[in-house]
Design a protein around this motif. Structure first.
Motif, PDB file in Angstrom:
ATOM      1  N   PRO A  80      -4.449  66.021  70.256  1.00 58.00           N
ATOM      2  CA  PRO A  80      -4.601  67.094  69.257  1.00 58.00           C
ATOM      3  C   PRO A  80      -4.301  66.654  67.827  1.00 58.00           C
ATOM      4  N   PHE A  81      -4.329  65.361  67.565  1.00 59.19           N
ATOM      5  CA  PHE A  81      -3.953  64.866  66.240  1.00 59.19           C
ATOM      6  C   PHE A  81      -5.158  64.402  65.430  1.00 59.19           C
ATOM      7  N   SER A  82      -6.331  64.937  65.729  1.00 63.66           N
ATOM      8  CA  SER A  82      -7.533  64.458  65.068  1.00 63.66           C
ATOM      9  C   SER A  82      -8.014  65.377  63.955  1.00 63.66           C
ATOM     10  N   GLY A  83      -7.396  66.532  63.764  1.00 63.87           N
ATOM     11  CA  GLY A  83      -7.834  67.461  62.730  1.00 63.87           C
ATOM     12  C   GLY A  83      -7.453  66.988  61.346  1.00 63.87           C
TER      13      GLY A  83
ATOM     14  N   TYR B  59     -21.761  66.590  47.042  1.00 64.69           N
ATOM     15  CA  TYR B  59     -20.416  66.473  47.620  1.00 64.69           C
ATOM     16  C   TYR B  59     -20.357  67.130  48.990  1.00 64.69           C
ATOM     17  N   GLU B  60     -19.592  66.490  49.871  1.00 67.28           N
ATOM     18  CA  GLU B  60     -19.253  67.048  51.162  1.00 67.28           C
ATOM     19  C   GLU B  60     -17.817  67.557  51.088  1.00 67.28           C
ATOM     20  N   LEU B  61     -17.597  68.798  51.481  1.00 64.15           N
ATOM     21  CA  LEU B  61     -16.276  69.422  51.385  1.00 64.15           C
ATOM     22  C   LEU B  61     -15.812  69.833  52.773  1.00 64.15           C
ATOM     23  N   THR B  62     -14.659  69.344  53.177  1.00 61.05           N
ATOM     24  CA  THR B  62     -14.087  69.677  54.476  1.00 61.05           C
ATOM     25  C   THR B  62     -12.894  70.599  54.273  1.00 61.05           C
ATOM     26  N   TYR B  63     -12.934  71.746  54.938  1.00 63.69           N
ATOM     27  CA  TYR B  63     -11.886  72.753  54.747  1.00 63.69           C
ATOM     28  C   TYR B  63     -10.575  72.280  55.363  1.00 63.69           C
ATOM     29  N   VAL B  64      -9.516  72.299  54.554  1.00 65.97           N
ATOM     30  CA  VAL B  64      -8.187  71.863  54.988  1.00 65.97           C
ATOM     31  C   VAL B  64      -7.278  73.060  55.292  1.00 65.97           C
TER      32      VAL B  64
ATOM     33  N   THR C   3     -20.645  88.637  57.054  1.00 64.79           N
ATOM     34  CA  THR C   3     -19.623  89.669  56.922  1.00 64.79           C
ATOM     35  C   THR C   3     -18.370  89.309  57.710  1.00 64.79           C
ATOM     36  N   GLY C   4     -17.239  89.295  57.011  1.00 71.14           N
ATOM     37  CA  GLY C   4     -15.965  89.002  57.662  1.00 71.14           C
ATOM     38  C   GLY C   4     -15.739  87.538  57.985  1.00 71.14           C
ATOM     39  N   ALA C   5     -16.677  86.660  57.602  1.00 69.69           N
ATOM     40  CA  ALA C   5     -16.537  85.238  57.936  1.00 69.69           C
ATOM     41  C   ALA C   5     -15.465  84.576  57.077  1.00 69.69           C
ATOM     42  N   GLU C   6     -14.754  83.646  57.680  1.00 71.14           N
ATOM     43  CA  GLU C   6     -13.751  82.867  56.967  1.00 71.14           C
ATOM     44  C   GLU C   6     -13.897  81.402  57.361  1.00 71.14           C
ATOM     45  N   PHE C   7     -13.424  80.526  56.468  1.00 72.81           N
ATOM     46  CA  PHE C   7     -13.431  79.105  56.785  1.00 72.81           C
ATOM     47  C   PHE C   7     -12.416  78.813  57.894  1.00 72.81           C
ATOM     48  N   ALA C   8     -12.741  77.823  58.724  1.00 78.54           N
ATOM     49  CA  ALA C   8     -11.816  77.317  59.745  1.00 78.54           C
ATOM     50  C   ALA C   8     -11.554  75.850  59.454  1.00 78.54           C
ATOM     51  N   VAL C   9     -10.374  75.380  59.833  1.00 81.67           N
ATOM     52  CA  VAL C   9     -10.008  73.989  59.590  1.00 81.67           C
ATOM     53  C   VAL C   9     -11.065  73.065  60.185  1.00 81.67           C
ATOM     54  N   ASP C  10     -11.451  72.049  59.419  1.00 78.28           N
ATOM     55  CA  ASP C  10     -12.463  71.043  59.764  1.00 78.28           C
ATOM     56  C   ASP C  10     -13.885  71.531  59.535  1.00 78.28           C
ATOM     57  N   ASP C  11     -14.097  72.776  59.063  1.00 75.38           N
ATOM     58  CA  ASP C  11     -15.446  73.203  58.674  1.00 75.38           C
ATOM     59  C   ASP C  11     -15.941  72.333  57.528  1.00 75.38           C
TER      60      ASP C  11
END
Length: 569
Positions: A271-274, A179-184, A157-165
């Motif tokens: 901080p440039f690894s995302g 397939y592997e899917l990485t959230y952008v 409930t209320g969950a959302e994707f975060a970058v790099d998930d």
């Protein structure tokens, strides 16, 4: 639009622009350009189909309803297809130019003349490619794009994707994920999550690599109601897909990592690894890394001309009696008919602009939680539901809920409220630039009450703002411009209609409404057999097309609510 008739536009402009300017007084370069092309097509049709003009009772043989080309089935079966319209009817060029010059709505949308009763509007878009999101003529292809977007729902409930998930997907239910899917990030247009795609070559494999074809197609693994998994073994369900995989459009949803280092396994340090990093390749990495591929999606939209038509008649007595006053009754009737067509076309264009704007406002609220409409009250601030009018898919009104804003306190004046209205309009112009990425809005259409408020603020000294709003009481269309936005007042809107439509006029190649005239005005004059009185019929044939991807992003409709005791003027 690509026409079957290739013309030299510069030569056509040199030939017809002086004639149009002298006959109508039109001096606007853009309007002269499309009117010149219209006159050129008219001249060609009149030369080839002169039998129609010589004999008003005759139409080109084979005339019928517009029918687009079909599949004949075999080489000798063309004659068996449905007959379409080859009609090239009479069109009086001076009358057509008069309608074009007087239709103010044509200043709000690009105009692309059609050389026949049907045409093809071609538009394209750039997408992040590398594979397919559908089969190739019935043949399954397992090459997947590097980026996809698709509607999805997480179970928590209320969950959302975060970058790099990272999540996994598969349709087989047997073996590991395909397939592997990485959230952008999420799409700015529809809010769908965007993923970087890596494929697994076999159902027993555990290695996912960029550019590797999965053991099934991406459009098989990402489809409506299928599960989303948290593990490679595809056993832990964390959500489900609500639709199919789509390409990510490069203009609307630009992903900087696509051309840089973000998608690489060794993509730098914090901080440039995302995966949303904007960091470029190091020299050695760029030299040894294959380029990611962008694709071009080309679409054709077939359009056919639709018709407005109206007729009027006068008696012989009216013709005779008006002569003594120097009035040509037939000419007056024709002027009334031209005005009728002009108002119909204007209303149609404005209706579509307001509808697209309401749809975009609803989309912006759903994706970004942003509402530019407002409600102003003097006490008891709460929330108010504001009606934006119908959207572009149905006649159901689009409503948004806004927080009431207290006004009239703390030294605020009527000018403060007018300035708030103006700020909302200017915010909408920049929002159109942000969502459509083609530039800011160029016009706003409002009622007389809103227009009056904008004219008043133009000369209000305590609130200086560089603008050219004309404060002449007789000005209706347009009333001026503010910060590059031309303001039009629609006299057909109710005085108390506090909606404002803000839009950007495109160039015919960008998304948005496109007006495509075939015959701006066709006039036929006959004599009634029984009374011998003259009768005039005027007809206009054109298409108004929602062109391109997400045409609604070029418009935004907002509305204002005024509580008890609140007045704009």
């Amino acid at each position: 639009m690509y026409s079957n008739q290739l013309i030299n536009e510069a030569e056509v402009r040199r030939t017809w622009a002086p004639i149009i300017e002298e006959a109508t007084g039109v001096k606007d370069n853009e309007k002269l350009s499309w009117m010149s092309k219209y006159c050129h097509y008219h001249n060609l049709n009149e030369s080839v189909y002169n039998t129609v003009h010589l004999n008003p009772n005759m139409n080109v043989q084979g005339m019928g309803a517009v029918t687009f080309p079909g599949d004949p089935g075999s080489l000798n079966s063309f004659a068996g297809q449905t007959a379409g319209s080859g009609d090239k009817p009479m069109s009086l060029l001076p009358l057509a130019m008069q309608v074009a010059a007087q239709t103010v709505g044509l200043d709000l949308v690009p105009v692309v003349p059609m050389s026949g009763p049907m045409g093809v509007l071609t538009y394209l878009d750039f997408v992040y490619g590398g594979g397919r999101t559908s089969d190739a003529g019935g043949k399954v292809t397992t090459s997947a794009p590097l980026l996809i977007k698709a509607p999805a729902t997480l179970d928590a409930t209320g969950a959302e994707f975060a970058v790099d998930d990272v999540v996994y997907t598969s349709s087989t239910g047997v073996g590991n994920a395909s397939y592997e899917l990485t959230y952008v990030g999420k799409s700015r247009i529809d809010g769908y999550p965007i993923f970087r795609v890596r494929g697994n070559a076999s159902a027993s494999g555990t290695t996912f690599a960029q550019g590797t074809e999965g053991f099934e197609a991406i459009y098989q693994a990402v489809a409506d109601t299928l599960d989303i998994y948290a593990d490679v073994a595809a056993t832990v369900v964390v959500g489900n897909w609500d639709g199919s995989a789509e390409y990510v459009k490069a203009l609307e949803d630009h992903i900087p990592g696509f051309s840089g280092n973000a998608f690489e396994a060794n993509n730098g340090s914090a901080p440039f690894s995302g995966i949303d990093s904007v960091d470029p390749y190091e020299r050695g990495v760029g030299e040894s890394t294959p380029d990611n591929i962008m694709g071009l999606s080309l679409f054709n939209k077939s359009v056919s001309a639709k018709t407005y038509q109206v007729a009027a008649a006068v008696t012989r007595e009216q013709v005779q009696d008006l002569k003594q006053f120097g009035i040509d009754a037939v000419a007056q009737v024709e002027a009334v008919l031209v005005n009728e067509l002009t108002q119909d076309i204007n209303k149609l264009i404005l209706d579509r602009i307001f509808r697209n704007g309401a749809t975009n406002a609803a989309n912006v609220l759903a994706v970004d939680g942003l509402v530019l409409s407002a409600s102003f009250v003097t006490a008891g601030a709460a929330t108010t539901s504001v009606n934006l009018g119908p959207g572009n898919t149905s006649n159901t009104p689009v409503t948004v809920t806004v927080n009431d804003t207290l006004v009239g306190t703390g030294g605020e004046t009527q000018g403060s409220l007018q300035r708030r209205i103006l700020t909302k309009i200017l915010a909408a112009t920049n929002l159109i630039s942000t969502r459509g990425r083609r530039g800011p809005a160029t016009f706003a259409v409002c009622s007389g009450q809103i227009g009056t408020a904008l004219q008043d603020i133009a000369g209000f000294v305590p609130y200086p703002l560089a603008n050219t709003v004309n404060q002449s009481g007789g000005s209706l269309y347009p009333i001026g411009a503010i910060a590059g936005v031309t303001v039009y007042v629609d006299p057909n809107m109710s005085w108390n209609d506090l909606r404002v439509a803000i839009g950007r006029k495109g160039d015919g190649n960008s998304p948005g409404l496109v007006f495509m005239p075939y015959l701006m005005a066709e006039s036929v004059e006959t004599i009634a057999e029984g009374t011998m009185a003259p009768k005039i019929a005027v007809k206009s044939r054109f298409a108004l097309v929602d062109a391109g991807f997400h045409p609604e992003t070029m418009y935004y409709t907002l509305a204002f609510n005024l509580g008890t005791g609140v007045s704009l003027i």
